[in-house]
Each structure stands twice: as structure tokens, then as C-alpha cells.
Scaffold this motif. Sequence first.
Motif, short mmCIF file in Angstrom:
data_model
loop_
_atom_site.label_atom_id
_atom_site.label_comp_id
_atom_site.label_asym_id
_atom_site.label_seq_id
_atom_site.Cartn_x
_atom_site.Cartn_y
_atom_site.Cartn_z
N LYS A 1 8.07 11.84 2.22
CA LYS A 1 7.00 10.99 1.69
C LYS A 1 7.50 10.08 0.57
CE LYS A 1 2.92 13.70 2.91
NZ LYS A 1 1.67 14.34 2.41
N GLU A 2 8.27 10.66 -0.35
CA GLU A 2 8.81 9.85 -1.44
C GLU A 2 9.80 8.82 -0.92
OE1 GLU A 2 10.15 11.95 -4.90
OE2 GLU A 2 8.73 13.58 -4.56
N LEU A 3 10.57 9.19 0.11
CA LEU A 3 11.51 8.26 0.71
C LEU A 3 10.77 7.07 1.32
CD1 LEU A 3 14.34 7.45 1.66
CD2 LEU A 3 13.99 8.89 3.68
N GLU A 4 9.64 7.36 1.94
CA GLU A 4 8.85 6.28 2.55
C GLU A 4 8.36 5.30 1.47
OE1 GLU A 4 4.96 5.71 5.50
OE2 GLU A 4 5.49 7.70 4.72
N ARG A 5 7.93 5.84 0.32
CA ARG A 5 7.46 4.98 -0.77
C ARG A 5 8.59 4.13 -1.33
NH1 ARG A 5 4.81 10.04 -3.80
NH2 ARG A 5 3.22 10.58 -2.27
N VAL A 6 9.74 4.76 -1.56
CA VAL A 6 10.88 4.04 -2.12
C VAL A 6 11.34 2.94 -1.17
CG1 VAL A 6 13.32 4.27 -2.72
CG2 VAL A 6 11.67 5.93 -3.58
N THR A 7 11.38 3.24 0.12
CA THR A 7 11.79 2.24 1.11
C THR A 7 10.79 1.09 1.15
OG1 THR A 7 12.81 3.98 2.44
CG2 THR A 7 12.41 1.88 3.52
N ALA A 8 9.50 1.43 1.10
CA ALA A 8 8.47 0.38 1.12
C ALA A 8 8.59 -0.51 -0.11
CB ALA A 8 7.08 1.02 1.18
N LEU A 9 8.84 0.08 -1.27
CA LEU A 9 8.97 -0.71 -2.50
C LEU A 9 10.19 -1.63 -2.42
CD1 LEU A 9 8.20 -1.46 -5.35
CD2 LEU A 9 9.38 0.58 -6.18
N SER A 10 11.30 -1.11 -1.91
CA SER A 10 12.51 -1.93 -1.77
C SER A 10 12.26 -3.11 -0.83
CB SER A 10 13.66 -1.07 -1.25
OG SER A 10 14.82 -1.85 -1.05
N GLN A 11 11.59 -2.84 0.29
CA GLN A 11 11.31 -3.91 1.24
C GLN A 11 10.31 -4.92 0.68
OE1 GLN A 11 10.05 -1.58 4.62
NE2 GLN A 11 12.14 -1.28 5.37
N LEU A 12 9.39 -4.43 -0.13
CA LEU A 12 8.43 -5.34 -0.77
C LEU A 12 9.12 -6.26 -1.77
CD1 LEU A 12 5.47 -6.18 -1.23
CD2 LEU A 12 5.35 -4.39 -2.98
N LEU A 13 10.04 -5.70 -2.57
CA LEU A 13 10.76 -6.51 -3.56
C LEU A 13 11.66 -7.55 -2.91
CD1 LEU A 13 11.84 -3.79 -6.18
CD2 LEU A 13 10.01 -5.48 -6.39
N ARG B 1 0.83 -1.21 0.00
CA ARG B 1 0.00 0.00 0.00
C ARG B 1 0.87 1.26 0.00
NH1 ARG B 1 -3.35 -3.30 3.33
NH2 ARG B 1 -2.26 -2.60 5.21
N LYS B 2 1.97 1.24 0.76
CA LYS B 2 2.86 2.40 0.79
C LYS B 2 3.54 2.63 -0.56
CE LYS B 2 4.11 2.28 5.70
NZ LYS B 2 5.23 2.09 6.65
N ALA B 3 3.92 1.53 -1.20
CA ALA B 3 4.66 1.64 -2.45
C ALA B 3 3.78 1.95 -3.65
CB ALA B 3 5.43 0.34 -2.71
N MET B 4 2.44 1.84 -3.49
CA MET B 4 1.52 2.02 -4.60
C MET B 4 1.46 3.44 -5.12
SD MET B 4 -0.34 -0.37 -5.98
CE MET B 4 -1.89 0.40 -6.41
N GLN B 5 1.82 4.42 -4.33
CA GLN B 5 1.64 5.80 -4.73
C GLN B 5 2.65 6.18 -5.81
OE1 GLN B 5 1.33 8.32 -1.27
NE2 GLN B 5 0.69 6.56 -0.02
N PRO B 6 2.21 6.89 -6.87
CA PRO B 6 3.02 7.09 -8.07
C PRO B 6 4.13 8.13 -7.93
CG PRO B 6 0.93 8.22 -8.30
CD PRO B 6 0.85 7.47 -7.01
N ALA C 1 17.16 6.63 -2.96
CA ALA C 1 16.84 6.97 -1.57
C ALA C 1 17.87 7.93 -0.98
CB ALA C 1 16.76 5.70 -0.73
N PHE C 2 19.14 7.77 -1.36
CA PHE C 2 20.16 8.69 -0.86
C PHE C 2 19.88 10.12 -1.32
CE2 PHE C 2 23.30 4.91 -1.01
CZ PHE C 2 22.82 4.46 0.20
N ILE C 3 19.42 10.25 -2.58
CA ILE C 3 19.09 11.59 -3.10
C ILE C 3 17.90 12.17 -2.34
CG2 ILE C 3 18.33 12.86 -5.15
CD1 ILE C 3 19.80 10.78 -6.84
N LEU C 4 16.89 11.33 -2.09
CA LEU C 4 15.69 11.78 -1.39
C LEU C 4 16.02 12.17 0.06
CD1 LEU C 4 13.10 9.16 -2.69
CD2 LEU C 4 13.38 11.53 -3.44
N ILE C 5 16.92 11.43 0.68
CA ILE C 5 17.33 11.77 2.05
C ILE C 5 18.02 13.12 2.08
CG2 ILE C 5 18.90 11.11 3.92
CD1 ILE C 5 18.28 8.17 3.20
#
Length: 743
Positions: A641-653, A233-238, A631-635
Motif C-alpha cells: 500500500k505504501e509502495l503504491e502511494r510513493v509510486t503515485a506521488l512520483s508519477q504525479l511529480l 488521489r493515490k498519493a494523498m494518503q499520509p 520505494a526500494f525499501i518498501l519493495i
Amino acid sequence: MNKKLIYTLYTLIIVCIGFATVIEKYRGTGFVGEHIYGAWWFSALWAVLTVAACAYLFQQRLYKRVAVMLLHLSFVVILIGALTTHLLASRGTVRLRKGISVMAYVDKNGKYQPLPFSLTLKEFRIVNYPGTDAPLDYQSIIQSAGKDRARQASLALADESPMEVVVSMNHIGLIEGYRLFQSSYDSDGQGVLLGVSHDPYGIAITYIGYLLLLIGIIATLLSRKTQMRPLYRKAMQPLAILLPLALYASPLRADNGVMVVDQDIAHRLGTINVLYNNRICPLNTVATDFVTKLSGRASWEGYSADEIFTSWMIYYSPWEKQKIIRVKNRDVQQLLGIKGQWASYSDFLNEYQEYKLKDAVEALRNGDESVNRKALMDADEKYHIIEMFYRGQFIRMFPYRSGETFNWYTPGGQSLPREIPVKEQFFIKQSMDYLTESIVTGQRDRAFEIIAKIKLFQREMTGDILPDESTVKAEIFYNTMRGQKWPVFLSLTLSLLLCIVMLTSTQKTRCLKAAALLFVVLLTGYITLLLGLRWWLSGHIPVSNGHETMLFMAWVLLLLTLFLRHQFPIISGFGPLIASFCLLVAMLAGSDSQITPLMPVLQSPLLSIHVMTVMCAYALFALQWLLGMQAFILIRKKREKELERVTALSQLLLYPAVFLLTIGIFLGAVWANISWGNYWSWDPKESWALITLMVYAVPFHKASVGFFHKPLYYHLYMVSAFLAVIITYFGVNYLLGGMHSYA
């Protein structure tokens, strides 16, 4: 305390395995087998880690979560199976000669151990690929008689013949719990060396562990108690995406006065079949490899590979002076006496027609490293390729059947067997002379007629073994595709541009989305065509060497991009970039791009599934690496918010990636057990695949490892973890070696 003990042991085991693969390169497999993998302390490390992990599982009451418990229990069972094999299994070899009974084998300590039955080699045969002398399989027909039957035979009571077992590559013979597998054969074909393995308990226990592991993976994927659903759900946002268009530039045709065969004649000659790399293929394949090896590309000065190859055969003297051989190293250039990186064949010879690099090559073999080894050997190889060309080793185009085997002869062959009729001998010796005469005198129609007669001769000699016309055309088309480097550099440039725009832009339009989709679809189609042609022409799923596995990984990444672009738009930028790098690595693979018959041991469907599963996992790990970089660039920009999505997608994969790697590793173990009678041998590739699995399994334990709660530390770990993948794939292949170094 228990947690720290687990961390320490886990890390120590990874380090020990890694160092063992390096030590093996210098001290040998036997040394590390005895002093590391087979040592009591190594088994003790695994045992203590297992006990500590089980205690921690019960302490945390994880037995209430069935899926998690099944996963961990499966590894415990697998380790128990491995320990059982280590303690109770016996292995060795038995040498058989035709007609001679044997009732003992030699174990790994060199001692004879009795067998409860006799073994007799009835027949050994090598099965070749149709129409070639390339081995397809090695088969030993073994007769076996147990003690009871032997006793009956001594009393003249046995009327039935001994039991027969066929032992071949990927087909193990099983007799009373003893497994026999093909190892080697005697040069006279009258004897074989078989591997012997007796492991009545370890294999069964280990396979039960594999089954529990599969059930645990399925249960984890279906469970509602894992983190997969909230991560999804976290990673779904575009996020933003984009891609641009393509260009094509065809090479210009040069006119430098060199003598060149008529283009149509050269093309038709390129469709004649020859025996090359132990397979039947069009002469165009030979020409493409010949020109590519010399110049680095499949054409030169606007002339096609067919034109260059055919012209060099006929007008060899002027072609020897053409600067067609690429020599990059300055030291080698000085040895040849040339300026710049282009040399001719004549540049390799002095005024006495002696090979200029001979002394340097001999000095290199004696330990003199004053000249770059790789560069010198590369130049030496190019010179000897032309020497092989002059000896006719690339144009074995005249087949003749002798019994069940086919022999292929070069034009003008003077030492033909007497069994070949005079008429056929005359054609083999003279047809190419007549073709050369027709080309030199400009008789195009006569040249076409002779080429047609050569094809007819081949068909009459071989029947339906020759590739049909559509297959020949497909291979020539494939050679044209693989000879083009511009699609790789174009896709690399455009995908890099996409990634940059995606990381810097927050706006996306319908046109950009359409352009991005079009680019991904075109690139996917291009790689699909390459893989499909290789599959058609080779007769096996194209995952057997470095070139093919890189193509497959690129294909998987692009399919993931297409299927997940709506749910995870960020993948639309990263997928094509990694796929393009995979194409670049495949292009640089050199001789791996040649289509060759599979080694007999690789003739197994399990191989294809094993490699494809592992490469899918590597593709996902590569995506996680790029997500970490973003993620380093976003940090740095503090875009939470974008960092949270990227982290969620990485953990999902991480879930499908680790599960696919796990399945791939244990499928490989099953394949090894079927092929070699041993499901784990601590080969460097196996060892590093296990290290990779252990490294990527750590982030699953986020609740126990507080380190991963902070996105910065999590992504630092994931970016660093990709080094294990790089070592597993490239480091083993090019540095450590081993049984898997072909892949």
C-alpha cells in the motif's frame, strides 16, 4: 515494428548528443558542429523519428485527445523550424570601424556575402556600473542606409539622415530582416565585431511551436483524461514525518600572543568602502574573502576577519609567522617543509626569501603531474593572494572622478595623475599612515576620526554612488552569515535524522509534527534571508552562478515541503534533506559565494525566469530520486500500500517537473535568440538539458512501454534518470565547459 523503430531512434539520438558533448571537449565546437550536429545523418535521424512518431500517433488515434496531440504537434513544429533554420538561415560576422561604410558580411565559410543596405559605426561606448570600471553594457550605434536611399543620396535627393540602430547586449538590432548582435570590440574603442543572422522563416516557425507547446502544457494540466487526478488521489494518503531542534556553538577567542588591532577600530575600518571584484563594497567583504581563502573559514583562533586583515596590514611581520594557511595535500606539505596541514606565509619562503613552490608550479605547467595539480595550484593561489594583499590590490579605497569615469587608488599611491589636486593627493598618500600611527600608539579617538575622514573623502568624491549605511551594514551581516558553516552541517544532520525516522517509524505525534514544521520554517527563513540579502546587495535576482542556483533550489524544495506537507506528508522528510545537500554544495562552491556584477549578457529578466524554472524542475527530480530510494525499501519489506502511494506521488511529480524543464529550456532558447541571435547552439549545457528532458519524458508513455507497469522497474529508471540531472548541472560546469559553465 514502428514502436521498436521509435525506441531505437530515440535512444540513438540521446547517445549521439551525449557523446558529442564529450567529443567537443577534445576536438572543439567546430568539429562536432560539422561532423555531428550539422551532419546530414543527424538531421535524418530526427526526421525519421518525427515521421515514425506521427505515424504512431495516428495509428493509436491519439489525435482524439487534444492536449496530447497539441504537445506532440508542438515538437514537430519546433523540429520543422529548426530544420528550416538549418537549411535556409545564413550567419556570419561584420567588422565595422567608426565612420566607414560596409555592405557585406563574412559567412561561416569565410566568404563575403552582400547586404541589401550599408552599415556604418557611428559610436561605440562601454557603459559601466556606477562608480566602477566593471562593464554594465556594450552599445554600438549603427547607421544604416538601404539601396534606395543610397541611390537618392547619389542624386542629391536625400535630405533625411540615415536610420540609426542601437545594438547592445540583450538588444539585437533588426534591419530589413537581418539581425545584428554585439560580439566583441576593438581595443581602441573605434571598431566592433557584430554577429549577423538572417533567418526569415525558421524563427517564426519555431516560435509558433513554442506557443503550441505552452498551450499543450496548459491543456494537459487542465484535462480530465490524463493520469494526474487518479495519481493525486493515490498519493494523498499520509505517511510518517518528524524533525528535531538546533544548537549553536560560538568559537572561542584564543590568546596566542599575536599582535591584534583593537576590535572596535578593526570593525569600523571594515565599514569603509573599497572597489573589489568590480563593485563597491565594505572592506569587511574583502577581509572575509581573504581569511576564508587562506584558512577555509571566516575567522581564525577566535579573531574576526576584520581583525586579521587589519592587523596583518599593520603588524605584518608577526602575522607572517602565524599558521593560518590551510594546506591539505601531503606532497605540498613536504615541499613546504611543514608537519600537519597548517602553514604560515613564512613557510612558503626559503632562507633566501625565494618561493619554495616555484619549481614545482613551473614543472606542473610543463606537464609534470607528480604533485596533485589541484592541491598545488590551490597552495600557489593562496601564496599569491598574500602577494596581492601586500601590493595593495585589495584596498583600492580612494576614489577620484575623471569626467564620467571613477578611478580608485590604493593608500600611499605614488603614481597619482597630475589632475588630482595637491590636497587630495596628500590625503590619499598619507591618511593610512596617520591611521597606522594612531593604532600603534593606542590613540583610539584619533583613529576613529581618521576613519570618519576617509569616509567623508569618499562621499565627497563620489556623491550618491556609494552604498548607504544600511546597505553596508546589510553586507557585513551577510558576510557574517555566509562565513558560518555550522547551520549547513546542523541542517544536514537533523534532516538526515528526520529521513531515517520517517522511513523506520509508523507513529507520529503532534509534538513531532510541530518540531518538523518549526525546523522547516526556520530553515526556509534562513535561506530566504540569504537570498534576500544577495538580491539587495547585488541588484539582481540571485540565480546567476552555481552558489546562487543551489540556494534557490534549496529554497524551492523547502517551499514545496511547506505547501504540500498536508497533501503529501512524505515530502516533509525528503524536502529538507535534499535542501540541506543543496546548501552543502552551495557552501563548497568557493568563489561563487562572492557577490559580483553580472556579465552584460546576463542582464536580462528572461535569464532569471529561465534559471528559476529549470531549478524548480531539478528540485522535483531530486524528490523523485529520493522517492525511488524509499520505494526500494518498501519493495524489500513488501509494504504494497505504501509502495503504491510513493509510486503515485512520483508519477504525479513527473508532470510539473517535465513541464517546468520544458518551459525553462525554451525560455532559454528565446533568451539566447535575443542575446546572440541564435536560439540553439548545441552548447553542452543545452545538449544535456535536452537529454534530461528526453530521458524524463519516457515514463509519460507508460501505456506504450510495458517496462513501467512494475513499480520496481519504474523506480529503477527514475533513480537512474537523475544521473542526467547531475551531469547537466555538475558535469557540464566542472568537466565539459561551454558558454553555460558559469552556472
